[in-house]
Motif scaffolding. Structure first.
Motif, PDB file in Angstrom:
ATOM      1  N   ALA A 234     -51.876 -27.310  12.998  1.00  0.00           N
ATOM      2  CA  ALA A 234     -52.236 -27.549  14.393  1.00  0.00           C
ATOM      3  C   ALA A 234     -53.671 -28.035  14.554  1.00  0.00           C
ATOM      4  O   ALA A 234     -54.001 -28.689  15.548  1.00  0.00           O
ATOM      5  CB  ALA A 234     -52.014 -26.283  15.206  1.00  0.00           C
ATOM      6  N   ASP A 235     -54.549 -27.724  13.578  1.00  0.00           N
ATOM      7  CA  ASP A 235     -55.954 -28.154  13.636  1.00  0.00           C
ATOM      8  C   ASP A 235     -56.174 -29.498  12.949  1.00  0.00           C
ATOM      9  O   ASP A 235     -57.311 -29.967  12.848  1.00  0.00           O
ATOM     10  CB  ASP A 235     -56.850 -27.094  12.993  1.00  0.00           C
ATOM     11  N   GLY A 236     -55.097 -30.101  12.451  1.00  0.00           N
ATOM     12  CA  GLY A 236     -55.225 -31.380  11.767  1.00  0.00           C
ATOM     13  C   GLY A 236     -55.575 -31.246  10.301  1.00  0.00           C
ATOM     14  O   GLY A 236     -55.817 -32.257   9.627  1.00  0.00           O
ATOM     15  N   LYS A 237     -55.616 -30.024   9.784  1.00  0.00           N
ATOM     16  CA  LYS A 237     -55.918 -29.801   8.377  1.00  0.00           C
ATOM     17  C   LYS A 237     -54.701 -30.153   7.523  1.00  0.00           C
ATOM     18  O   LYS A 237     -53.571 -29.795   7.849  1.00  0.00           O
ATOM     19  CB  LYS A 237     -56.299 -28.338   8.144  1.00  0.00           C
ATOM     20  N   ILE A 238     -54.937 -30.872   6.415  1.00  0.00           N
ATOM     21  CA  ILE A 238     -53.845 -31.269   5.528  1.00  0.00           C
ATOM     22  C   ILE A 238     -53.349 -30.052   4.746  1.00  0.00           C
ATOM     23  O   ILE A 238     -54.120 -29.375   4.053  1.00  0.00           O
ATOM     24  CB  ILE A 238     -54.295 -32.377   4.565  1.00  0.00           C
ATOM     25  N   LEU A 239     -52.061 -29.769   4.884  1.00  0.00           N
ATOM     26  CA  LEU A 239     -51.440 -28.649   4.173  1.00  0.00           C
ATOM     27  C   LEU A 239     -50.978 -29.056   2.783  1.00  0.00           C
ATOM     28  O   LEU A 239     -51.091 -28.291   1.826  1.00  0.00           O
ATOM     29  CB  LEU A 239     -50.240 -28.138   4.978  1.00  0.00           C
ATOM     30  N   TRP A 240     -50.436 -30.272   2.680  1.00  0.00           N
ATOM     31  CA  TRP A 240     -49.914 -30.778   1.413  1.00  0.00           C
ATOM     32  C   TRP A 240     -49.650 -32.273   1.581  1.00  0.00           C
ATOM     33  O   TRP A 240     -49.562 -32.766   2.715  1.00  0.00           O
ATOM     34  CB  TRP A 240     -48.625 -30.066   1.021  1.00  0.00           C
ATOM     35  N   SER A 241     -49.517 -32.988   0.478  1.00  0.00           N
ATOM     36  CA  SER A 241     -49.197 -34.415   0.557  1.00  0.00           C
ATOM     37  C   SER A 241     -48.219 -34.779  -0.552  1.00  0.00           C
ATOM     38  O   SER A 241     -48.124 -34.097  -1.573  1.00  0.00           O
ATOM     39  CB  SER A 241     -50.472 -35.268   0.456  1.00  0.00           C
ATOM     40  N   TRP A 242     -47.482 -35.885  -0.314  1.00  0.00           N
ATOM     41  CA  TRP A 242     -46.449 -36.326  -1.249  1.00  0.00           C
ATOM     42  C   TRP A 242     -46.599 -37.822  -1.510  1.00  0.00           C
ATOM     43  O   TRP A 242     -46.836 -38.616  -0.587  1.00  0.00           O
ATOM     44  CB  TRP A 242     -45.061 -36.041  -0.690  1.00  0.00           C
ATOM     45  N   HIS A 243     -46.435 -38.198  -2.765  1.00  0.00           N
ATOM     46  CA  HIS A 243     -46.539 -39.587  -3.187  1.00  0.00           C
ATOM     47  C   HIS A 243     -45.172 -40.251  -3.083  1.00  0.00           C
ATOM     48  O   HIS A 243     -44.165 -39.731  -3.576  1.00  0.00           O
ATOM     49  CB  HIS A 243     -47.039 -39.636  -4.640  1.00  0.00           C
ATOM     50  N   ILE A 244     -45.106 -41.407  -2.421  1.00  0.00           N
ATOM     51  CA  ILE A 244     -43.885 -42.199  -2.326  1.00  0.00           C
ATOM     52  C   ILE A 244     -44.100 -43.479  -3.128  1.00  0.00           C
ATOM     53  O   ILE A 244     -44.970 -44.291  -2.803  1.00  0.00           O
ATOM     54  CB  ILE A 244     -43.541 -42.547  -0.863  1.00  0.00           C
ATOM     55  N   TRP A 245     -43.339 -43.633  -4.196  1.00  0.00           N
ATOM     56  CA  TRP A 245     -43.468 -44.789  -5.081  1.00  0.00           C
ATOM     57  C   TRP A 245     -42.332 -45.749  -4.770  1.00  0.00           C
ATOM     58  O   TRP A 245     -41.169 -45.488  -5.055  1.00  0.00           O
ATOM     59  CB  TRP A 245     -43.408 -44.337  -6.538  1.00  0.00           C
TER      60      TRP A 245
END
Length: 264
Positions: A234-245
């Motif tokens: 909700a604060d805009g903090k990145i929780l996790w990310s995923w790479h799309i190839w």
């Protein structure tokens, strides 16, 4: 036509001359595509009651029967057409689905949630006012049902290969585990790259990134390259990310070497 028991009629008479009249109306959906439809759910955007118990008022004169939806259950705010083992769609010819509904005015529009036999979902919605009248059909234009491909079907990961243009979804966990990333408030594309000196514009590789029903959804173009999707709190903090190839479809190859044979 309507399913058995889904389109009631009523008659009131003082003699043996009985004329039955329709109580409900309906919505006609027209779907094209290659998927198999498992179910279709209609939901109004103003909490209209669409199913459940009801009271029907009718008389011996020519007055049309009226129905009042009386259920207080939350499930009364939607109605679902169960397609059993599924209905296979056709790419060129639209398949018609008719859903029985009480006479209702969708003042702010409605949503239609279509589910495939593989669990893929697609929501079609409108904000325009539409009305279902007794003894008539609200006919909707033909649309393509293109449920997203589940990239996590064989297991979750931190990187997914996409080889064809289309819509996709994946379960947002921490890599190849079942651990939750936390409460997701929004999702966004962090960056995209063709892998060349030419920088892509927003959406050149992936676009329409959303989070719904526990999945991150996106649409891939036919362009090749790399992209990263991030989930934020909700604060805009990145929780996790995923790479799309975005690359060609992987192929099994056999290499004969001096030390033996390798398959990759």
């Amino acid at each position: 036509s309507f399913g058995n028991g889904a389109f009631p009629m009523v008659a009131v008479s003082e003699d043996t001359d009985i004329t039955f009249k329709n109580v409900c109306g309906g919505m006609k959906l027209q779907l094209k595509g290659t998927a198999t439809v498992k179910s279709i759910t209609v939901v109004g955007k103003n909490n209209q009651k669409l199913s459940g118990s009801a009271t029907v008022t009718a008389s011996t004169d020519d007055t049309k029967p009226a129905i009042t939806m009386t259920s207080t259950e939350e499930s009364a705010k939607s109605v679902t057409l169960n397609c059993g083992e599924g209905v296979q769609l056709n790419e060129s010819t639209a398949t018609e689905f008719i859903i029985a509904l009480p006479p209702v005015k969708f003042t702010n529009g409605f949503s239609v949630i279509i589910t495939s036999t593989e669990g893929g979902k697609q929501t079609i919605e409108t904000d325009m006012e539409n009305e279902v009248l007794r003894s008539s059909l609200l006919k909707m234009p033909a649309v393509i049902f293109e449920p997203p491909v589940n990239l996590s079907a064989s297991g979750t990961a931190n990187s997914y290969i996409v080889s064809d243009a289309g819509t996709y979804r994946f379960t947002p966990t921490k890599g190849n585990s079942a651990e939750s990333v936390g409460t997701i408030s929004s999702v966004a594309v962090l960056w995209e790259s063709f892998g060349t000196s030419t920088a892509p514009s927003d959406g050149d590789l992936i676009n329409n990134v959303t989070y719904s029903n526990g999945s991150i959804n996106f649409k891939a173009t036919a362009n090749k390259g790399n992209a990263v999707i991030a989930a934020k709190d909700a604060d805009g903090k990145i929780l996790w990310s995923w790479h799309i190839w975005l690359t060609g479809r992987p192929q099994a190859r056999v290499y004969n070497t001096s030390v033996g044979t390798m398959m990759v």
